[in-house]
Design an enzyme around this catalytic site. Sequence first.
Site, mmCIF file in Angstrom:
data_model
loop_
_atom_site.group_PDB
_atom_site.id
_atom_site.type_symbol
_atom_site.label_atom_id
_atom_site.label_comp_id
_atom_site.label_asym_id
_atom_site.label_seq_id
_atom_site.Cartn_x
_atom_site.Cartn_y
_atom_site.Cartn_z
ATOM 1 N N GLN A 135 -3.071 28.483 23.467
ATOM 2 C CA GLN A 135 -2.350 27.531 22.626
ATOM 3 C C GLN A 135 -3.172 27.192 21.384
ATOM 4 O O GLN A 135 -4.290 26.656 21.484
ATOM 5 C CB GLN A 135 -2.002 26.254 23.384
ATOM 6 C CG GLN A 135 -0.916 25.483 22.625
ATOM 7 C CD GLN A 135 -0.738 24.071 23.080
ATOM 8 O OE1 GLN A 135 -1.706 23.354 23.300
ATOM 9 N NE2 GLN A 135 0.512 23.638 23.203
ATOM 10 N N TYR A 186 0.977 16.622 16.609
ATOM 11 C CA TYR A 186 -0.142 17.264 15.916
ATOM 12 C C TYR A 186 0.342 17.854 14.584
ATOM 13 O O TYR A 186 1.494 17.647 14.193
ATOM 14 C CB TYR A 186 -0.826 18.263 16.861
ATOM 15 C CG TYR A 186 -1.363 17.511 18.066
ATOM 16 C CD1 TYR A 186 -2.390 16.584 17.905
ATOM 17 C CD2 TYR A 186 -0.771 17.626 19.331
ATOM 18 C CE1 TYR A 186 -2.840 15.814 18.978
ATOM 19 C CE2 TYR A 186 -1.216 16.855 20.407
ATOM 20 C CZ TYR A 186 -2.261 15.957 20.216
ATOM 21 O OH TYR A 186 -2.700 15.186 21.257
ATOM 22 N N THR A 205 -5.023 19.590 28.235
ATOM 23 C CA THR A 205 -6.335 19.225 27.694
ATOM 24 C C THR A 205 -7.218 18.699 28.817
ATOM 25 O O THR A 205 -6.838 17.770 29.529
ATOM 26 C CB THR A 205 -6.171 18.160 26.589
ATOM 27 O OG1 THR A 205 -5.518 18.764 25.488
ATOM 28 C CG2 THR A 205 -7.513 17.608 26.129
ATOM 29 N N ASN A 221 4.127 17.226 20.101
ATOM 30 C CA ASN A 221 3.277 16.084 20.481
ATOM 31 C C ASN A 221 2.496 15.415 19.356
ATOM 32 O O ASN A 221 1.421 14.859 19.569
ATOM 33 C CB ASN A 221 2.322 16.500 21.612
ATOM 34 C CG ASN A 221 3.086 16.890 22.876
ATOM 35 O OD1 ASN A 221 4.260 16.536 23.013
ATOM 36 N ND2 ASN A 221 2.457 17.620 23.776
ATOM 37 N N GLY A 277 2.598 20.725 34.462
ATOM 38 C CA GLY A 277 1.305 20.296 33.972
ATOM 39 C C GLY A 277 0.467 19.654 35.054
ATOM 40 O O GLY A 277 -0.289 20.336 35.756
ATOM 41 N N ARG A 308 5.778 25.778 20.863
ATOM 42 C CA ARG A 308 6.061 24.575 21.650
ATOM 43 C C ARG A 308 6.484 23.436 20.735
ATOM 44 O O ARG A 308 5.815 23.164 19.726
ATOM 45 C CB ARG A 308 4.812 24.169 22.428
ATOM 46 C CG ARG A 308 5.067 23.103 23.491
ATOM 47 C CD ARG A 308 3.863 22.935 24.385
ATOM 48 N NE ARG A 308 4.264 22.476 25.707
ATOM 49 C CZ ARG A 308 3.725 21.439 26.339
ATOM 50 N NH1 ARG A 308 2.757 20.749 25.776
ATOM 51 N NH2 ARG A 308 4.136 21.102 27.534
ATOM 52 N N HIS A 368 1.275 25.528 18.732
ATOM 53 C CA HIS A 368 1.496 24.143 19.156
ATOM 54 C C HIS A 368 2.141 23.373 18.003
ATOM 55 O O HIS A 368 1.458 22.988 17.047
ATOM 56 C CB HIS A 368 0.152 23.516 19.541
ATOM 57 C CG HIS A 368 0.268 22.201 20.262
ATOM 58 N ND1 HIS A 368 1.444 21.506 20.376
ATOM 59 C CD2 HIS A 368 -0.671 21.462 20.926
ATOM 60 C CE1 HIS A 368 1.225 20.386 21.067
ATOM 61 N NE2 HIS A 368 -0.054 20.343 21.419
ATOM 62 N N ASN A 375 1.726 9.814 19.885
ATOM 63 C CA ASN A 375 0.996 9.897 18.614
ATOM 64 C C ASN A 375 1.811 9.315 17.449
ATOM 65 O O ASN A 375 1.757 9.828 16.327
ATOM 66 C CB ASN A 375 0.565 11.335 18.301
ATOM 67 C CG ASN A 375 -0.653 11.756 19.114
ATOM 68 O OD1 ASN A 375 -1.543 10.952 19.382
ATOM 69 N ND2 ASN A 375 -0.702 13.028 19.512
HETATM 70 C C1 PHB Z 1 -4.083 14.985 24.853
HETATM 71 O O1 PHB Z 1 -5.251 15.376 24.847
HETATM 72 O O2 PHB Z 1 -3.786 13.838 25.178
HETATM 73 C C2 PHB Z 1 -3.026 15.904 24.463
HETATM 74 C C3 PHB Z 1 -3.356 17.117 23.907
HETATM 75 C C4 PHB Z 1 -2.357 17.993 23.535
HETATM 76 C C5 PHB Z 1 -1.049 17.625 23.732
HETATM 77 C C6 PHB Z 1 -0.717 16.429 24.297
HETATM 78 C C7 PHB Z 1 -1.723 15.557 24.665
HETATM 79 O O3 PHB Z 1 -0.071 18.432 23.364
#
Ligand code: PHB
Length: 365
Positions: free
Chosen positions: A101, A182, A27, A180, A316, A229, A177, A237
């Site tokens: 993604q 979401y 991001t 993390n 990353g 993923r 996705h 989160n």
């Molecule tokens: C973030 O913007 O912090 C972020 C976005 C997507 C992810 C992990 C972190 O999978």
Amino acid sequence: MSLQNLFKPGTLGQYTLPHRIIMAPLTRSRSAQPGDIPHDLNAQYYAQRSTAALIISEATQISQQGKGYAFTPGIHSQEQINGWKKVTKAVHENGSKIFMQLWHVGRVSHSSLQPNNQLPVAPSAIAVDGQAFTYEGMQDFEIPRALESDEMVEIINQYRQASQNALEAGFDGVEIHAANGYLLDQFLKDGTNKRHDQYGGTIENRVRLILEVTQAVTEVLGGDRVGIRISPTGSFNSMSDSDPQSLNQYLIKKLNDYNLAYLHVVENFGDSDNSHFNFDNLRHLFNGAYIANGGYTGESAERSLSEGKSDFVSFGSAFIANPDLPTRLKQNAKLSQPDQDTFYGGDAKGYTDYPTLKDENREMK
Ligand code: PHB
């Protein structure tokens, strides 16, 4: 240490990639406003990183409802599709491949980012701890609205339409996705999913939405251009699950029905405790390629590949600061350090101005 396994070609779904170094989704919050539209600066950024064997785009919202952060790009309007065409063209001209993604943030949003300023949606009405990144600055997360069972069809349709849009925009495939914290991860894990319908309760029920989304996405693209993923041990989160090993074993066995190109696993992120989790077990259950992610160096990536623990490794933050990361790893050259202050939002600074080795050598002359 010679990084010979990192530089062997490898198969990922329908593609043969020249080496094993993948650019992870990152991001960067630099889409053009209004409209969350990719533009020339984004195309330049991705083009600079086209020596990656594969680029996975930054997380991209599949709908306005799926948006959770200011300035992130979307794939639900014609202007966004046209903007992404600039990106895919630039990457293809430089000889690489790019997957998009697909992102629905669920509860990790704020009403100011949502259609008609409604509350964000989630499996259950449980808020994330912390604050959302909005156009008005950081604001506390709100208690989300629990989705009705009959709203799931619409969510799945958002993924289907976004897959079609990604194809139109010239992407070589998509990554679902489900990591993390979401939306899809919120359904998966029992810390966030307290539902009593067919999408909650048992492991079978909590996996249902991911499988229905995977079905829809693979109908559009075919499994061999689709990856997924996951972050089995991630607590980012405010996430938790009571039995991640059983949950993910079941998920992987079911995902095998779709002949996916790859499983992309966030093994390590933030301060999550992964010490009790067996990632090898997932790798061996899964039929496609395994992409390892999370704090790898060239050496630890080489070790993972040579020990048969992964097929590819994604990087990353190293790709943020080193647009020519594969070249640097191959030459055992020094890596530049990323500047955290310019990770999210802003302009070319900290985005397209990191030098390649070539740039550095030119400066020294
Ligand atoms: C973030 O913007 O912090 C972020 C976005 C997507 C992810 C992990 C972190 O999978």
